[in-house]
Enzyme design. Structure first.
Site, PDB file in Angstrom:
ATOM      1  CG  HIS A  84      43.127  34.141  43.966  1.00 20.44           C
ATOM      2  ND1 HIS A  84      42.784  35.019  42.869  1.00 20.44           N
ATOM      3  CD2 HIS A  84      42.234  34.002  44.769  1.00 20.44           C
ATOM      4  CE1 HIS A  84      41.261  34.709  43.026  1.00 20.44           C
ATOM      5  NE2 HIS A  84      41.146  34.131  44.057  1.00 20.44           N
ATOM      6  CG  ASP A 221      44.142  35.960  39.894  1.00 24.10           C
ATOM      7  OD1 ASP A 221      44.897  35.039  39.939  1.00 24.10           O
ATOM      8  OD2 ASP A 221      43.439  36.455  40.795  1.00 24.10           O
ATOM      9  CB  SER A 628      38.447  32.539  42.544  1.00 23.67           C
ATOM     10  OG  SER A 628      38.278  33.970  42.851  1.00 23.67           O
TER      11      SER A 628
END
Ligand code: ARG
Ligand code: ASP
Length: 693
Positions: A84, A221, A628
């Site tokens: 992402h 991810d 992230s």
């Protein structure tokens, strides 16, 4: 008697909640925490984490773009981050012929890696306490404005001195603890960063918005990039002559795996937290702001979903928009619930009562009362400001009108970059959604802001048209921005036409309200509130000298540590901390977009032997947005995972950390390796990695 005291103290300590996993620590000050880290299993030293004299783990961590983290995993500049985080770059390389989002992308040699204009990675060279220099010349009688001016000037001086364009060095001075402390951060910024690999979205986004912020999780991810440098290893703009960057340090990869209670440590760039706010601000956030934003976004999401369900083309157009609207929407729900469940407001009120008692006669006397009255003044304006953000800004026809009106000259079809932004806008624009959102948002604005807070323009339009629907019809039937061909054909001769377009006029009217009525009050009160918070922050530190404070996150490099742990979100449910490929197969469903895995993954699974392939794991590290892509390390400082999310029940950790419910979610690095091998057939990448098992 005395000899019983010690065991009793130890017994008491054992039943105190294990609050110790809370915290996002500054790497340069990690020596203050290293004892605790080592007691919990960490085997390295403070110098191994952060050093200016020798290569340390910090040299293997980068700020990826402007809101994520990445980590070096080879001596040739290879980096891992989240899918992402790489998403928009993967999207930019995608077309109908090469849909890398859908099919994944794998460079099978370095020549195939794809450049990404605009993407940078930043290495922290060093950080330094510059409080004394920033406040040089400060006098207590200065107003907050004068102090800010001084801070700006002194900071600029420091940043200018630290910057060095020839070496790619940039600098920023950041306020910590509401300006009780200032740190200089010096970064080396590399701008030739190429895409190496990404799984198909059905792996990299597996579970989509359904599983977002949730456990059990099975999202692959990750995406893989490589940093390039000039022949001297220095930052350079993209060039075919650039060569892979050789880092001072890169992470070795451990394939040994994780189990409950293992020490873990996240090294990354958390974006923003508010751990030291008052009960008033907490109550506003959880009881007013979150619920109102959730309600508005629920309406928008419903409208989008209705149309996305009706058309595959619309689903593709709006999937990224939907994901970004729903991400915060879901987070706020967890946050509001978590704060209610933890009784954070009441806990803070009780703390404030004790603080007030202690502060009597000290310089902090009255600071909470002051914050409280400032906050009362602030809320109506801030609330309206939030309404502006959540009701006016989502209307897409207004943003394209503003974009075109802001072009200095109108020769859209001739100017490539303007033409591209126009194309990009209309490629993903579906007018029926925009019209419904217009009606729904403008109604909500009128219903929720009091008469005196509503902008005059809004009241005039309603008086003129009678209903929001009629107002909407007028805007959409008269605006040229509903017609892509007309917009493309605009030239300098059309400047007045654009200026007087109903969408431009509406954008300007609301923007003026925001800029001239709301913002000045918000900014002025903010500066007073910030000043009071500076005192309150210092007061809290004096009040609890035994407590280990850490500064709120501000996208600077931090260390969080904890352990692998499951949790119990509700009575009768116990979550285990590790998920496997078996769970992906259990969720797999070709009819549900979020759970439709690629056939190749089904085939690999069917061959057998991969049931226990680990996918994700939970730990107690204190993380937030920006973390992230952060490396998740084991006790030896080796890479075991990549952080990408938190659990829904713990998202209040941005305001209050509850060790019982706050968990970060990481991709197990072994699933990334599995994907390289079986999905990407790019096992050649293993040659440059270093494995320790
Ligand atoms: N919740 C994660 C974060 O805040 C992941 C978001 C991306 N995934 C998604 N389904 N929208 O960034
Ligand atoms: N998903 C977030 C990010 O993109 C991480 C989090 O909020 O926990 O940074």
């Amino acid at each position: 008697m005395k000899k019983f005291m010690l065991p009793l103290a130890i017994a008491l300590m054992a039943i105190l909640p294990a609050r110790a996993d809370e915290g996002m620590w500054l790497p340069a000050l990690i020596s203050q925490r290293i004892g605790d880290m080592q007691a919990k299993g960490f085997k390295l030293t403070a110098e191994d984490i952060y050093s200016v004299n020798q290569a340390s783990l910090k040299d293997a961590v980068v700020l990826f773009g402007r809101g994520c983290t990445g980590e070096l995993v080879s001596n040739d500049g290879l980096i891992f981050t989240n899918h992402h985080c790489g998403y928009s770059y993967i999207q930019k390389h995608s077309s109908v012929e090469h849909d890398y989002l859908k099919d994944g992308f794998w460079a099978l040699n370095r020549g195939e890696e794809l450049p990404n204009p605009g993407l940078t990675v930043s290495f922290l060279e060093y950080m330094q306490d510059v409080t004394a220099q920033v406040l040089e010349g400060y006098k207590p009688e200065m107003t907050e404005e004068e102090r800010s001016q001084l801070v700006r000037e002194n900071s600029n001086k420091l940043m200018r001195a630290a910057r060095d364009e020839s070496k790619g060095l940039t600098a920023s001075v950041e306020a910590l603890y509401y300006g009780n402390q200032y740190f200089l951060f010096v970064f080396r910024v590399y701008s030739d960063v190429r895409l190496v690999g990404a799984p198909p979205s059905s792996i990299g986004k597996f579970g989509g918005d359904t599983d977002n912020w949730m456990w059990p999780r099975h999202t692959g991810d990750f995406s893989i990039f490589r940093i390039y440098a000039d022949a001297d290893n220095n930052p350079a703009v993209y060039s075919q002559n650039n060569v892979p960057y050789h880092p001072k340090k890169f992470f070795k990869i451990s394939r040994a795996g994780v189990k409950e209670d293992d020490f873990t440590f996240v090294y990354g760039c958390p974006g923003s937290t508010k751990e030291y706010i008052t009960s008033d601000e907490t109550a506003y956030t959880a009881e007013v702001s979150d619920p109102q934003k959730i309600a508005l976004r629920t309406k928008r999401l419903e409208i989008m979903k209705k149309h996305m369900d009706q058309s595959q083309a619309v689903r593709i157009q709006y999937s990224a928009k939907y994901a970004s609207v729903s991400n915060a929407w879901k987070k706020w729900q967890g946050e509001a619930k978590g704060i209610a469940k933890m009784k954070t407001v009441a806990t803070k009120q009780a703390y404030e009562a004790r603080f007030k008692e202690w502060a009597k006669g000290k310089r902090y006397d009255g600071v909470l009362e002051k914050l409280s009255s400032l906050y009362k003044e602030y809320i109506p304006y801030y609330r309206a400001y939030e309404y502006y953000n959540e009701t006016v800004r989502p209307i897409e026809i207004l943003s394209v009108a503003n974009m075109v009106a802001s072009f200095k000259e109108l020769n859209i079809s001739k100017d490539l970059s303007k033409a591209i932004s126009i194309e990009n806008f209309y490629k993903d624009y579906y007018q029926p959604i925009d019209e419904e959102i217009f009606v729904s948002m403008m109604k909500a604005l009128g219903e929720n802001l009091s008469e005196d807070m509503l902008p005059a323009y809004y009241k005039e339009q309603l008086a003129k048209y009678g209903t929001v629907e009629a107002w909407k019809d007028s805007v959409f039937s008269k605006s040229i921005f509903t017609d892509k061909a007309k917009v493309r054909a605009l030239t300098a001769a059309d400047t007045t036409l654009v200026k007087n377009d109903p969408a431009t006029l509406m954008y300007n009217a609301f923007n003026e309200w925001q800029r001239n009525t709301l913002r000045p009050v918000v900014v002025k009160l903010n500066s007073k509130i910030n000043l009071a918070y500076r005192d309150y922050m210092q007061g809290q530190m004096d009040f609890q000298p035994e407590k280990n404070f850490y500064p709120d996150a501000n996208l600077t490099l931090r260390v969080a540590y904890g352990k692998v742990a499951g949790y119990s979100p509700a009575d009768g449910i116990d979550y285990r901390p590790v998920s496997t490929l078996k769970g992906i197969i259990e969720k797999d469903n070709p009819d549900i977009f979020d759970y439709n895995i690629p056939q190749v993954l089904r085939d690999i699974y069917a061959q057998g032997g991969h049931e226990d392939q680990p996918v994700c794991f939970l730990a107690t590290n204190h993380t937030t947005g920006g973390n992230s892509g952060s490396p998740v390390l084991n006790a030896d400082g080796n890479l075991i995972g990549i952080n990408f999310d938190r659990v829904w029940e713990g998202t209040m950790s941005d305001i209050a950390f509850d060790p019982e419910f706050c968990r970060n979610i990481s991709l197990d690095v072994r699933y990334l390796l599995f994907n390289i091998e079986y999905i990407g057939h790019a096992a050649y990448l293993f040659d440059e990695m270093e494995f320790v098992d």
